[in-house]
Design a protein around this motif. Structure first.
Motif, mmCIF file in Angstrom:
data_model
loop_
_atom_site.group_PDB
_atom_site.id
_atom_site.type_symbol
_atom_site.label_atom_id
_atom_site.label_comp_id
_atom_site.label_asym_id
_atom_site.label_seq_id
_atom_site.Cartn_x
_atom_site.Cartn_y
_atom_site.Cartn_z
ATOM 1 N N LEU A 262 -1.799 38.715 18.272
ATOM 2 C CA LEU A 262 -1.405 38.123 19.549
ATOM 3 C C LEU A 262 -2.372 38.472 20.667
ATOM 4 O O LEU A 262 -2.618 37.668 21.562
ATOM 5 C CB LEU A 262 0.006 38.587 19.925
ATOM 6 N N ASP B 222 1.279 40.028 16.324
ATOM 7 C CA ASP B 222 2.419 39.263 16.805
ATOM 8 C C ASP B 222 3.718 39.937 16.344
ATOM 9 O O ASP B 222 3.906 40.192 15.154
ATOM 10 C CB ASP B 222 2.338 37.834 16.260
ATOM 11 N N GLY C 74 2.733 33.674 28.996
ATOM 12 C CA GLY C 74 3.648 34.428 28.144
ATOM 13 C C GLY C 74 3.424 35.918 28.110
ATOM 14 O O GLY C 74 3.811 36.588 27.152
ATOM 15 N N LYS D 35 11.007 34.603 28.990
ATOM 16 C CA LYS D 35 10.702 34.410 27.568
ATOM 17 C C LYS D 35 9.229 34.716 27.247
ATOM 18 O O LYS D 35 8.514 33.898 26.659
ATOM 19 C CB LYS D 35 11.050 32.979 27.139
ATOM 20 N N ARG E 70 5.963 36.301 25.391
ATOM 21 C CA ARG E 70 5.612 36.622 24.001
ATOM 22 C C ARG E 70 5.118 38.066 23.908
ATOM 23 O O ARG E 70 5.253 38.722 22.881
ATOM 24 C CB ARG E 70 4.528 35.657 23.520
ATOM 25 N N SER F 102 10.638 39.468 17.831
ATOM 26 C CA SER F 102 10.641 38.247 18.634
ATOM 27 C C SER F 102 9.635 38.335 19.782
ATOM 28 O O SER F 102 9.252 37.309 20.358
ATOM 29 C CB SER F 102 12.039 37.969 19.189
ATOM 30 N N HIS F 103 9.230 39.557 20.114
ATOM 31 C CA HIS F 103 8.209 39.792 21.130
ATOM 32 C C HIS F 103 7.236 40.834 20.593
ATOM 33 O O HIS F 103 7.597 41.653 19.742
ATOM 34 C CB HIS F 103 8.805 40.341 22.434
ATOM 35 N N SER F 104 6.018 40.825 21.111
ATOM 36 C CA SER F 104 5.145 41.980 20.943
ATOM 37 C C SER F 104 5.383 42.880 22.150
ATOM 38 O O SER F 104 5.461 42.397 23.283
ATOM 39 C CB SER F 104 3.672 41.570 20.879
#
Length: 281
Positions: free
Chosen positions: A35, A60, A112, A195, A197, A226-228
């Protein structure tokens, strides 16, 4: 509370959310499962090299802990990622398609990336619920959000985030009346409304009770996947709790990566012991 005082409260805040921007975001691509790419980054301030040929890769969905002594470059690194500081050399990419060095701070937030500073910055005169309302991404004027009728999915999202941060029983409480730990969770919740990332979290447990620290660790672990999540922290007990036996810990020193590996590997690294952990051994 009257409307003028409410607007004044909001206008006086320095906390900026990506919903205040209407520009289109670049499309994120993480086909290679990385990511964040930081490669060959260097930046100097008045002759002092704060970042020195820094290379860092965040997967990610990964939860990464970053430690290092004062002056190691942790804050400057986050400033580069979020567009506050431009490096002298090197590259910074969000996924394979978004060049962070070509974007300003609002565009990076909209792409993000969310950043949680050490000191919580919430709207203290507003309720927990209204703080989350104001953090919603929306192209309408921010001040109209408090007086608008929310859609069902918007209310569901707020309820979901309140439950996630453990403040579902305090939705009507003024943010200023929350404990220090609860304010930290609320600000994380405000970021989650965007939201993002990637979440950058700076020393989240400073000033917390042990119980709040445990809850914070549970929250950050639950966000990974769901997130880094990149956590910069000085409290080594919290880092051990967060990293466990398998998550990667990165040690920064003099603006570059000194060591990287599991917490056990980092603790037993002789260079790390000498420059950072030696005092606590």
């Amino acid at each position: 509370m009257s409307q003028p005082s409410l607007l004044s409260e909001i206008k006086d805040k320095h906390h900026v959310f990506s919903f205040m921007q209407s520009q289109a975001s670049p499309v994120l691509n993480v086909d290679k499962q990385i990511l964040l790419y930081l490669e060959g980054l260097s930046v100097s301030f008045d002759g002092f090299k704060a970042i020195n040929d820094l290379n860092l890769y965040i997967r990610d969905g990964e939860l990464r802990c970053i430690i290092g002594p004062n002056g190691a470059g942790k804050t400057t690194m986050m400033d580069i990622i979020t567009g506050k500081t431009k490096p002298d050399t090197g590259s910074a990419w969000f996924g394979q398609t978004i060049n962070l060095l070509e974007l300003d701070e609002p565009a990076i937030a909209q792409a993000g990336i969310g950043r949680k500073f050490q000191k919580p910055t919430v709207f203290e005169s507003l309720s927990v619920y209204d703080n989350l309302v104001l953090a919603m991404p929306d192209e309408r004027l921010v001040f109209s959000l408090l007086f608008a009728r929310l859609k069902g999915e918007q209310r569901d999202r707020i309820d979901e985030v309140m439950t996630l941060i453990g403040l579902q029983d305090h939705s009507a409480m003024r943010a200023g009346s929350l404990s220090h730990g609860q304010k930290q969770w609320l600000e994380i919740g405000m970021l989650l409304m965007q939201k993002p990332r990637l979440l950058l979290v700076d020393e989240p447990v400073a000033g917390m009770t042990h119980q709040e620290m445990d809850r914070t660790a549970e929250l950050l672990v639950s966000l990974s996947g769901s997130h880094s999540v990149v956590v910069v922290e000085h409290d080594m007990d919290f880092v051990r709790q967060l990293a466990g036996k398998e998550r990667t810990v990165t040690v920064l020193h003099q603006g570059s990566v000194l060591a990287e590996g599991s917490m056990d590997q980092v603790q037993n690294n002789q260079k790390v012991i000498e420059v950072y952990l030696g005092e606590s051994q």
